[in-house]
Design a protein around this motif. Sequence first.
Motif, PDB file in Angstrom:
ATOM      1  N   ALA A   1     -19.537  -4.821   8.516  1.00 32.49           N
ATOM      2  CA  ALA A   1     -19.062  -6.053   9.148  1.00 32.49           C
ATOM      3  C   ALA A   1     -18.188  -6.881   8.224  1.00 32.49           C
ATOM      4  N   ARG A   2     -18.187  -6.582   6.953  1.00 35.01           N
ATOM      5  CA  ARG A   2     -17.401  -7.349   5.994  1.00 35.01           C
ATOM      6  C   ARG A   2     -15.920  -7.019   6.149  1.00 35.01           C
ATOM      7  N   GLU A   3     -15.087  -8.052   6.297  1.00 39.19           N
ATOM      8  CA  GLU A   3     -13.652  -7.853   6.415  1.00 39.19           C
ATOM      9  C   GLU A   3     -13.021  -7.766   5.025  1.00 39.19           C
ATOM     10  N   PRO A   4     -11.974  -6.956   4.895  1.00 39.37           N
ATOM     11  CA  PRO A   4     -11.342  -6.829   3.571  1.00 39.37           C
ATOM     12  C   PRO A   4     -10.585  -8.094   3.187  1.00 39.37           C
ATOM     13  N   GLU A   5     -10.571  -8.378   1.904  1.00 32.47           N
ATOM     14  CA  GLU A   5      -9.864  -9.550   1.401  1.00 32.47           C
ATOM     15  C   GLU A   5      -8.373  -9.288   1.218  1.00 32.47           C
ATOM     16  N   TYR A   6      -7.981  -8.033   1.061  1.00 37.04           N
ATOM     17  CA  TYR A   6      -6.582  -7.675   0.864  1.00 37.04           C
ATOM     18  C   TYR A   6      -6.048  -7.030   2.136  1.00 37.04           C
ATOM     19  N   ASN A   7      -4.835  -7.409   2.506  1.00 34.42           N
ATOM     20  CA  ASN A   7      -4.192  -6.874   3.703  1.00 34.42           C
ATOM     21  C   ASN A   7      -3.192  -5.798   3.279  1.00 34.42           C
ATOM     22  N   HIS A   8      -3.442  -4.566   3.714  1.00 36.58           N
ATOM     23  CA  HIS A   8      -2.562  -3.470   3.309  1.00 36.58           C
ATOM     24  C   HIS A   8      -1.200  -3.551   4.003  1.00 36.58           C
ATOM     25  N   LEU A   9      -1.134  -4.206   5.163  1.00 40.12           N
ATOM     26  CA  LEU A   9       0.159  -4.341   5.836  1.00 40.12           C
ATOM     27  C   LEU A   9       1.105  -5.226   5.026  1.00 40.12           C
ATOM     28  N   GLU A  10       0.558  -6.296   4.467  1.00 40.36           N
ATOM     29  CA  GLU A  10       1.386  -7.156   3.610  1.00 40.36           C
ATOM     30  C   GLU A  10       1.851  -6.401   2.369  1.00 40.36           C
ATOM     31  N   TRP A  11       0.978  -5.579   1.837  1.00 38.65           N
ATOM     32  CA  TRP A  11       1.370  -4.776   0.671  1.00 38.65           C
ATOM     33  C   TRP A  11       2.521  -3.837   1.018  1.00 38.65           C
ATOM     34  N   ASP A  12       2.471  -3.218   2.214  1.00 41.59           N
ATOM     35  CA  ASP A  12       3.558  -2.322   2.626  1.00 41.59           C
ATOM     36  C   ASP A  12       4.877  -3.082   2.757  1.00 41.59           C
ATOM     37  N   LYS A  13       4.817  -4.284   3.347  1.00 39.95           N
ATOM     38  CA  LYS A  13       6.041  -5.084   3.487  1.00 39.95           C
ATOM     39  C   LYS A  13       6.614  -5.453   2.118  1.00 39.95           C
ATOM     40  N   GLU A  14       5.736  -5.880   1.219  1.00 40.48           N
ATOM     41  CA  GLU A  14       6.207  -6.238  -0.119  1.00 40.48           C
ATOM     42  C   GLU A  14       6.833  -5.042  -0.826  1.00 40.48           C
ATOM     43  N   TRP A  15       6.231  -3.874  -0.640  1.00 42.25           N
ATOM     44  CA  TRP A  15       6.791  -2.685  -1.284  1.00 42.25           C
ATOM     45  C   TRP A  15       8.162  -2.336  -0.702  1.00 42.25           C
TER      46      TRP A  15
ATOM     47  N   GLU B   1      10.298  -4.479   0.531  1.00 44.03           N
ATOM     48  CA  GLU B   1      11.228  -5.459  -0.037  1.00 44.03           C
ATOM     49  C   GLU B   1      11.595  -5.096  -1.477  1.00 44.03           C
ATOM     50  N   ASN B   2      10.604  -4.686  -2.249  1.00 45.50           N
ATOM     51  CA  ASN B   2      10.882  -4.286  -3.634  1.00 45.50           C
ATOM     52  C   ASN B   2      11.811  -3.077  -3.690  1.00 45.50           C
ATOM     53  N   GLU B   3      11.619  -2.139  -2.767  1.00 41.53           N
ATOM     54  CA  GLU B   3      12.505  -0.974  -2.736  1.00 41.53           C
ATOM     55  C   GLU B   3      13.934  -1.386  -2.393  1.00 41.53           C
ATOM     56  N   ASN B   4      14.071  -2.335  -1.473  1.00 46.17           N
ATOM     57  CA  ASN B   4      15.417  -2.819  -1.140  1.00 46.17           C
ATOM     58  C   ASN B   4      16.070  -3.491  -2.346  1.00 46.17           C
ATOM     59  N   PHE B   5      15.292  -4.298  -3.068  1.00 46.83           N
ATOM     60  CA  PHE B   5      15.828  -4.926  -4.283  1.00 46.83           C
ATOM     61  C   PHE B   5      16.238  -3.873  -5.310  1.00 46.83           C
ATOM     62  N   MET B   6      15.406  -2.843  -5.451  1.00 42.44           N
ATOM     63  CA  MET B   6      15.719  -1.775  -6.406  1.00 42.44           C
ATOM     64  C   MET B   6      16.989  -1.034  -6.005  1.00 42.44           C
ATOM     65  N   ASP B   7      17.168  -0.805  -4.690  1.00 47.54           N
ATOM     66  CA  ASP B   7      18.388  -0.137  -4.232  1.00 47.54           C
ATOM     67  C   ASP B   7      19.618  -0.996  -4.507  1.00 47.54           C
ATOM     68  N   ASN B   8      19.475  -2.305  -4.347  1.00 43.60           N
ATOM     69  CA  ASN B   8      20.615  -3.189  -4.601  1.00 43.60           C
ATOM     70  C   ASN B   8      20.977  -3.241  -6.085  1.00 43.60           C
ATOM     71  N   VAL B   9      19.968  -3.148  -6.932  1.00 40.85           N
ATOM     72  CA  VAL B   9      20.208  -3.268  -8.376  1.00 40.85           C
ATOM     73  C   VAL B   9      20.588  -1.934  -9.004  1.00 40.85           C
ATOM     74  N   SER B  10      20.028  -0.830  -8.485  1.00 44.52           N
ATOM     75  CA  SER B  10      20.211   0.472  -9.125  1.00 44.52           C
ATOM     76  C   SER B  10      21.653   0.947  -8.990  1.00 44.52           C
ATOM     77  N   ARG B  11      22.050   1.789  -9.926  1.00 43.46           N
ATOM     78  CA  ARG B  11      23.416   2.316  -9.947  1.00 43.46           C
ATOM     79  C   ARG B  11      23.586   3.466  -8.962  1.00 43.46           C
ATOM     80  N   TYR B  12      22.576   4.317  -8.886  1.00 47.00           N
ATOM     81  CA  TYR B  12      22.632   5.477  -8.006  1.00 47.00           C
ATOM     82  C   TYR B  12      21.636   5.284  -6.866  1.00 47.00           C
ATOM     83  N   PRO B  13      21.910   5.853  -5.709  1.00 46.82           N
ATOM     84  CA  PRO B  13      20.968   5.716  -4.588  1.00 46.82           C
ATOM     85  C   PRO B  13      19.703   6.537  -4.819  1.00 46.82           C
TER      86      PRO B  13
END
Length: 241
Positions: free
Chosen positions: A124-138, A140-152
């Motif tokens: 019955a205990r609900e998790p304190e961390y939301n994995h959906l938010e983690w996926d969204k953040e990841w 976003e981080n991948e998009n930032f990495m693509d914008n900064v990186s030299r090669y795709p």
Amino acid sequence: MHKSYQSILPCQSRILKERWDRKYYDEHRDKVREAKSVVDTKPPTTYVHLHLKLKKLQLEEERLATVERDNRILLEKMSQIMRTKGRVDNHNDYISRSLNKEKRRRELIRVTQENQEILKRILAREPEYNHLEWDKEWEENENFMDNVSRYPRDWWELEKQEQEMRKQELKERRKKDSKKSKSKKRTKSREEKSPEAREEQEEMEEKDEERPEDKHEDKSEEKDEDKSEEETKAEEAATTG
């Protein structure tokens, strides 16, 4: 005898010289005989308990005694079975009687109930961390990495796909060129020959088209493919360089 004695050193009396030399020689031989060696060459002392192991003999005798006792008991049992035709009472008509059976049963029930309650609370205990938010953040981080990186991302796979596409295009071009060259040769030969020869040649060409290709044509195609592969390799080296 003393007159025949020849001493090494000069002397006045040969008798005395002979006596003295003999005495010195005897003393020397006695010293040599009584001399003690510097290195002990005597055999080592032998211990009885190392050669005659009494404890081992005792254990062996005890083992043999136990074996004889077991054999005797087994022989008595076998003789009894032979005399009485092997009647053995193997019925276990007894009821298990325990003084704390009820207590142990109640304790087991209590433990199972507590475990079930703990399991319900965990589920019955609900998790304190939301994995959906983690996926969204990841993402976003991948998009930032693509914008900064030299090669795709996965650039090596893209290069492989491009190389395969180039090879296919080159093969198609060569096939088209070979077909064009063959058609040109045929048209030239038709123009040069008479109309009767042209008709015969057309009939032969139709028959050849119906038949499978000859070995010479297969070899020429293989050579063309090898050349195309070499050209693709050269182009790849030029692009990488």
